[in-house]
Structures are given as C-alpha cells and as structure tokens.
Scaffold this motif. Structure first.
Motif, PDB file in Angstrom:
ATOM      1  N   ALA A  77     -15.196   3.677  -5.571  1.00 47.50           N
ATOM      2  CA  ALA A  77     -14.715   2.452  -6.221  1.00 47.50           C
ATOM      3  C   ALA A  77     -13.194   2.402  -6.314  1.00 47.50           C
ATOM      4  CB  ALA A  77     -15.342   2.276  -7.596  1.00 47.50           C
ATOM      5  N   ARG A  78     -12.509   3.082  -5.398  1.00 51.39           N
ATOM      6  CA  ARG A  78     -11.044   3.056  -5.372  1.00 51.39           C
ATOM      7  C   ARG A  78     -10.590   2.606  -3.982  1.00 51.39           C
ATOM      8  NH1 ARG A  78      -8.821   8.465  -7.831  1.00 51.39           N
ATOM      9  NH2 ARG A  78      -6.883   7.303  -7.625  1.00 51.39           N
ATOM     10  N   SER A  79      -9.344   2.192  -3.885  1.00 54.50           N
ATOM     11  CA  SER A  79      -8.794   1.803  -2.587  1.00 54.50           C
ATOM     12  C   SER A  79      -8.715   3.028  -1.690  1.00 54.50           C
ATOM     13  CB  SER A  79      -7.392   1.212  -2.770  1.00 54.50           C
ATOM     14  OG  SER A  79      -7.456   0.025  -3.520  1.00 54.50           O
ATOM     15  N   LYS A  80      -9.028   2.838  -0.399  1.00 57.51           N
ATOM     16  CA  LYS A  80      -8.978   3.964   0.535  1.00 57.51           C
ATOM     17  C   LYS A  80      -8.947   3.468   1.968  1.00 57.51           C
ATOM     18  CE  LYS A  80     -13.922   4.528  -0.132  1.00 57.51           C
ATOM     19  NZ  LYS A  80     -14.922   5.430  -0.651  1.00 57.51           N
ATOM     20  N   LEU A 101       0.842  -1.192   0.000  1.00 63.78           N
ATOM     21  CA  LEU A 101       0.000   0.000   0.000  1.00 63.78           C
ATOM     22  C   LEU A 101       0.876   1.240   0.000  1.00 63.78           C
ATOM     23  CD1 LEU A 101      -2.574  -1.076   2.727  1.00 63.78           C
ATOM     24  CD2 LEU A 101      -2.819  -1.264   0.262  1.00 63.78           C
ATOM     25  N   HIS A 102       0.536   2.190  -0.853  1.00 59.39           N
ATOM     26  CA  HIS A 102       1.250   3.460  -0.933  1.00 59.39           C
ATOM     27  C   HIS A 102       0.221   4.568  -0.715  1.00 59.39           C
ATOM     28  CE1 HIS A 102       4.782   1.421  -2.594  1.00 59.39           C
ATOM     29  NE2 HIS A 102       3.894   0.672  -3.223  1.00 59.39           N
ATOM     30  N   PHE A 103       0.457   5.437   0.249  1.00 54.83           N
ATOM     31  CA  PHE A 103      -0.509   6.468   0.609  1.00 54.83           C
ATOM     32  C   PHE A 103      -0.071   7.840   0.110  1.00 54.83           C
ATOM     33  CE2 PHE A 103      -0.728   3.155   3.825  1.00 54.83           C
ATOM     34  CZ  PHE A 103      -2.070   2.858   3.803  1.00 54.83           C
ATOM     35  N   HIS A 104      -1.039   8.626  -0.319  1.00 64.31           N
ATOM     36  CA  HIS A 104      -0.791  10.020  -0.652  1.00 64.31           C
ATOM     37  C   HIS A 104      -2.103  10.793  -0.503  1.00 64.31           C
ATOM     38  CE1 HIS A 104      -2.215   8.316  -4.477  1.00 64.31           C
ATOM     39  NE2 HIS A 104      -2.667   9.512  -4.742  1.00 64.31           N
ATOM     40  N   LYS A 105      -1.981  12.049  -0.141  1.00 62.84           N
ATOM     41  CA  LYS A 105      -3.146  12.900   0.047  1.00 62.84           C
ATOM     42  C   LYS A 105      -3.761  13.221  -1.309  1.00 62.84           C
ATOM     43  CE  LYS A 105      -4.481  17.055   2.512  1.00 62.84           C
ATOM     44  NZ  LYS A 105      -3.992  18.093   3.428  1.00 62.84           N
ATOM     45  N   THR A 106      -5.101  13.200  -1.364  1.00 58.28           N
ATOM     46  CA  THR A 106      -5.791  13.515  -2.613  1.00 58.28           C
ATOM     47  C   THR A 106      -7.132  14.170  -2.308  1.00 58.28           C
ATOM     48  OG1 THR A 106      -6.642  12.641  -4.692  1.00 58.28           O
ATOM     49  CG2 THR A 106      -6.897  11.234  -2.761  1.00 58.28           C
ATOM     50  N   TYR A 107      -7.590  14.961  -3.240  1.00 58.13           N
ATOM     51  CA  TYR A 107      -8.923  15.550  -3.154  1.00 58.13           C
ATOM     52  C   TYR A 107      -9.825  14.950  -4.227  1.00 58.13           C
ATOM     53  CZ  TYR A 107      -6.767  18.798   0.042  1.00 58.13           C
ATOM     54  OH  TYR A 107      -6.108  19.324   1.117  1.00 58.13           O
ATOM     55  N   ASP A 108      -9.337  13.909  -4.909  1.00 56.63           N
ATOM     56  CA  ASP A 108     -10.107  13.222  -5.949  1.00 56.63           C
ATOM     57  C   ASP A 108     -11.255  12.427  -5.327  1.00 56.63           C
ATOM     58  OD1 ASP A 108      -8.260  14.168  -7.752  1.00 56.63           O
ATOM     59  OD2 ASP A 108      -7.159  12.279  -7.897  1.00 56.63           O
TER      60      ASP A 108
END
Length: 74
Positions: A16-19, A5-12
């Motif tokens: 239906a995506r990993s979270k 798992l690779h985490f990054h901040k997003t406002y998208d």
C-alpha cells in the motif's frame, strides 16, 4: 499538477505504498492485468509489465502497467 518522485533503497514492507517495479498491490480476487495475444493461430494471455504504483490520498493508488493506468480503490 506535477508529481515529484524521490527514490531510495529500502527493506521495508511496501504494501500500500508507492513503488517502482516488483508487484502491484491488487485487490483480493483481481487477476493480474493482461492482454490476449493471437499468434500463429493460438491465443494466450500476456501479462502487462508493472511499472509503478503511486499511493494517493485516502489509500487509493494508481497502477501503471505498460500503456494502461488502473485506479485501485480501498
């Protein structure tokens, strides 16, 4: 098989995506996973803590809620 798992901040939009955390993408009409708790003679529904949703191939997703894993099929 290992999962990385690779985490990054997003406002998208994460539908239906990993979270991690937040709210899982549940099929329409499916109740949020919960357990029935009996305490002091009363019974109530206690929602499970959503931990993560991992998107799999073909749109399927694994949902981890506390100690339970659910497979969400599309």
């Amino acid at each position: 098989m290992a999962i990385s798992l690779h985490f990054h901040k997003t406002y998208d939009d994460l539908f239906a995506r990993s979270k991690m955390w937040g709210s899982p993408d549940l099929p329409e009409g499916m109740d949020y996973p919960a357990v029935e708790v009996e305490e002091d003679g009363e019974t109530y529904s206690d929602p499970l803590m959503f931990v993560c949703q991992i998107r799999l191939a073909h749109g399927d997703a694994l949902l981890l809620c506390q100690d339970r894993i659910f497979l969400r099929r599309l």
